[in-house]
Design a protein around this motif. Structure first.
Motif, short mmCIF file in Angstrom:
data_model
loop_
_atom_site.label_atom_id
_atom_site.label_comp_id
_atom_site.label_asym_id
_atom_site.label_seq_id
_atom_site.Cartn_x
_atom_site.Cartn_y
_atom_site.Cartn_z
N VAL A 12 50.68 37.34 64.30
CA VAL A 12 49.71 36.72 63.40
C VAL A 12 48.32 36.74 64.00
O VAL A 12 47.33 37.06 63.34
N PHE A 13 48.22 36.39 65.30
CA PHE A 13 46.92 36.38 65.98
C PHE A 13 46.30 37.77 65.98
O PHE A 13 45.11 37.95 65.75
N SER A 14 47.15 38.79 66.23
CA SER A 14 46.65 40.16 66.25
C SER A 14 46.14 40.58 64.88
O SER A 14 45.11 41.23 64.75
N LEU A 15 46.87 40.17 63.83
CA LEU A 15 46.44 40.49 62.47
C LEU A 15 45.10 39.86 62.16
O LEU A 15 44.25 40.45 61.51
N LYS A 16 44.90 38.63 62.63
CA LYS A 16 43.63 37.94 62.40
C LYS A 16 42.50 38.67 63.09
O LYS A 16 41.41 38.81 62.54
N LEU A 17 42.76 39.16 64.31
CA LEU A 17 41.73 39.88 65.04
C LEU A 17 41.37 41.17 64.34
O LEU A 17 40.19 41.52 64.19
N VAL A 18 42.39 41.87 63.85
CA VAL A 18 42.15 43.12 63.13
C VAL A 18 41.36 42.85 61.86
O VAL A 18 40.40 43.53 61.53
N SER A 19 41.79 41.78 61.14
CA SER A 19 41.11 41.44 59.90
C SER A 19 39.64 41.14 60.13
O SER A 19 38.77 41.58 59.38
N ALA A 20 39.36 40.37 61.21
CA ALA A 20 37.98 39.99 61.49
C ALA A 20 37.15 41.21 61.89
O ALA A 20 36.01 41.38 61.46
N SER A 21 37.75 42.07 62.74
CA SER A 21 36.99 43.21 63.23
C SER A 21 36.76 44.25 62.15
O SER A 21 35.81 45.01 62.21
N GLU A 22 37.65 44.28 61.12
CA GLU A 22 37.52 45.26 60.06
C GLU A 22 36.91 44.66 58.80
O GLU A 22 36.97 45.26 57.73
N SER A 23 36.32 43.48 58.92
CA SER A 23 35.73 42.83 57.77
C SER A 23 34.62 43.70 57.18
O SER A 23 33.86 44.33 57.90
N ASN A 24 34.55 43.70 55.84
CA ASN A 24 33.50 44.46 55.17
C ASN A 24 32.22 43.67 55.04
O ASN A 24 31.23 44.18 54.51
N GLU A 25 32.23 42.43 55.47
CA GLU A 25 31.05 41.57 55.37
C GLU A 25 30.68 41.04 56.76
O GLU A 25 31.54 40.85 57.62
N ILE A 26 29.40 40.78 56.95
CA ILE A 26 28.94 40.16 58.19
C ILE A 26 29.48 38.74 58.24
O ILE A 26 29.46 38.01 57.25
N THR A 27 30.00 38.34 59.40
CA THR A 27 30.61 37.01 59.53
C THR A 27 29.66 36.05 60.23
O THR A 27 28.92 36.44 61.14
N PRO A 28 29.64 34.76 59.81
CA PRO A 28 28.78 33.77 60.48
C PRO A 28 29.24 33.53 61.91
O PRO A 28 30.43 33.63 62.22
N TYR A 29 28.29 33.21 62.78
CA TYR A 29 28.64 32.85 64.16
C TYR A 29 27.49 32.09 64.79
O TYR A 29 26.35 32.55 64.79
N LYS A 30 27.79 30.90 65.31
CA LYS A 30 26.79 30.10 66.00
C LYS A 30 27.06 30.12 67.51
O LYS A 30 28.20 30.02 67.94
N PHE A 31 25.99 30.26 68.28
CA PHE A 31 26.12 30.30 69.73
C PHE A 31 25.31 29.16 70.33
O PHE A 31 24.32 28.70 69.77
N THR A 32 25.77 28.68 71.50
CA THR A 32 25.07 27.60 72.19
C THR A 32 23.99 28.17 73.10
O THR A 32 22.84 27.72 73.08
N ASN A 33 24.37 29.16 73.89
CA ASN A 33 23.43 29.82 74.80
C ASN A 33 23.42 31.31 74.53
O ASN A 33 24.40 31.87 74.02
N ARG A 34 22.33 31.97 74.86
CA ARG A 34 22.24 33.41 74.64
C ARG A 34 23.32 34.16 75.43
O ARG A 34 23.76 35.23 75.02
N GLU A 35 23.73 33.57 76.54
CA GLU A 35 24.78 34.21 77.34
C GLU A 35 26.12 34.22 76.61
O GLU A 35 27.03 34.98 76.96
N ASP A 36 26.23 33.36 75.56
CA ASP A 36 27.49 33.25 74.83
C ASP A 36 27.58 34.22 73.66
O ASP A 36 28.61 34.29 72.98
N ILE A 37 26.51 34.96 73.37
CA ILE A 37 26.52 35.84 72.21
C ILE A 37 27.45 37.02 72.47
O ILE A 37 27.25 37.78 73.42
N PRO A 38 28.48 37.20 71.64
CA PRO A 38 29.40 38.32 71.87
C PRO A 38 28.87 39.62 71.29
O PRO A 38 27.97 39.63 70.44
N SER A 39 29.41 40.72 71.76
CA SER A 39 29.10 42.01 71.15
C SER A 39 29.66 42.00 69.73
O SER A 39 30.70 41.41 69.48
N TYR A 40 28.95 42.63 68.82
CA TYR A 40 29.38 42.56 67.43
C TYR A 40 29.17 43.91 66.75
O TYR A 40 28.09 44.50 66.84
#
Length: 340
Positions: A12-40
């Motif tokens: 299930v976790f793997s499916l969620k990761l695939v779903s998120a990575s293959e999303s056709n829309e930009i996803t919201p994401y809030k970060f606390t510090n610039r060091e926390d910004i993930p590659s996207y």
């Protein structure tokens, strides 16, 4: 049983990761510090491009997120300043406030600066073209492109939202596009004073805080870094030199001469042209607070529809204040209701 449950959870976790990575829309994401910004990886269906006016130059890259409703306005978001050491994609700013706008039934559009395309950074291309005027010109090019090629469901109305350096830019856009503007939110970027005056006040605060300079000593002890900011006469001399030599090879306080020269000559607000609701958010602890006070007063003097959130215990960074963010979007919600 526990082994089976573990396997199922992993699937299930793997499916969620695939779903998120293959999303056709930009996803919201809030970060606390610039060091926390993930590659996207930006979904291709949300990435667009259009020609700059000079077709021999690089294309403008922009991102558009659409709400789940039709007849929607588009919020054009303009982020803050950059230095050579922190050039990054606008997508992180796009994602940070995406949910708030989508919840109000608005689309979101952001532009990459020259030399940036998602995870690809062309440092020279960026520095050679980084000015407020270029950012303004690119935004106007995209807006005119939208008017000619309207996205499906867009009601041809725009919300402007600028933060810090993006503030003067969205003020200019508000003045230039009153016929399609619904409202403008300007966070820590609404100023009446020239760049020369605002930057001088900033340098004096730097001397008070006395941080370590680029030469790894205290600013006030560095003859090179503090020479032009300890006396107003020296400062004005440096500003005049910058205007006469707007190049990218020399810098002042981490920004190129070209950037400063453009900012020094950038037009001041034309308050009579602000014809739609305009929210100014400013922290009383910000160095430009008096410039913001003057902006609001002069705008009100000519009858502009200005709302002022002057926050006593806030500095330049509105992002750190979720309560002020909430108040800002409540204000925007009321503006949108009044346009229906």
């Amino acid at each position: 049983m526990r082994v089976l449950l573990s396997i199922l959870l992993n699937v299930v976790f793997s499916l969620k990761l695939v779903s998120a990575s293959e999303s056709n829309e930009i996803t919201p994401y809030k970060f606390t510090n610039r060091e926390d910004i993930p590659s996207y990886n930006i979904p291709p269906s949300s990435r667009f491009k259009t020609k700059r006016l000079d077709e021999n130059t690089a294309d403008i890259i922009y991102y558009l997120s659409k709400p789940s409703v039709n007849n929607y306005p588009i919020a054009i978001m303009c982020g803050g300043s950059s230095t050579k050491d922190n050039i990054e994609s606008i997508i992180h700013f796009h994602r940070y406030f995406l949910k708030e706008f989508l919840d109000l039934g608005a689309g979101v559009l952001t532009l990459e600066q020259w030399g940036v395309d998602g995870n690809k950074i062309n440092e020279k291309g960026f520095m050679d073209h980084y000015t407020r005027s270029q950012r303004l010109k690119d935004h106007k090019t995209v807006i005119n492109h939208l008017k000619t090629n309207p996205p499906k469901g867009w009601n041809e109305k725009i919300i402007f939202f600028g933060v810090s350096e993006g503030g003067p830019i969205v003020t200019s856009l508000t003045e230039d596009y009153p016929e399609i503007s619904i409202a403008t939110m300007n966070w820590s970027g609404a100023g009446d004073w020239s760049w020369r005056e605002e930057l001088w006040i900033f340098t004096q605060q730097l001397l008070v805080e006395n941080p370590e300079c680029l030469h790894h000593i205290k600013l006030s002890d560095c003859c090179i870094c503090s020479e032009d900011i300890k006396a107003r006469k020296n400062y004005d001399t440096r500003m005049n030199i910058i205007i006469r030599n707007p190049n990218v090879d020399q810098n002042f306080l981490g920004m190129s001469y070209k950037y400063h020269a453009d900012a020094l000559l950038y037009p001041l607000p034309d308050y009579k042209k602000i014809r739609t609701p305009f929210l100014v958010v400013a922290g009383a602890q910000d160095t430009i607070i008096q410039s913001s006070d003057a902006f609001v007063q002069k705008a009100k003097n000519v009858g502009a529809n200005i709302t002022y959130l002057r926050v006593p215990d806030m500095d330049h960074y509105v992002r750190k204040r979720p309560d002020i963010i909430q108040k800002s979007f409540k204000w925007l919600e009321s503006c949108l209701k009044n346009t229906k």
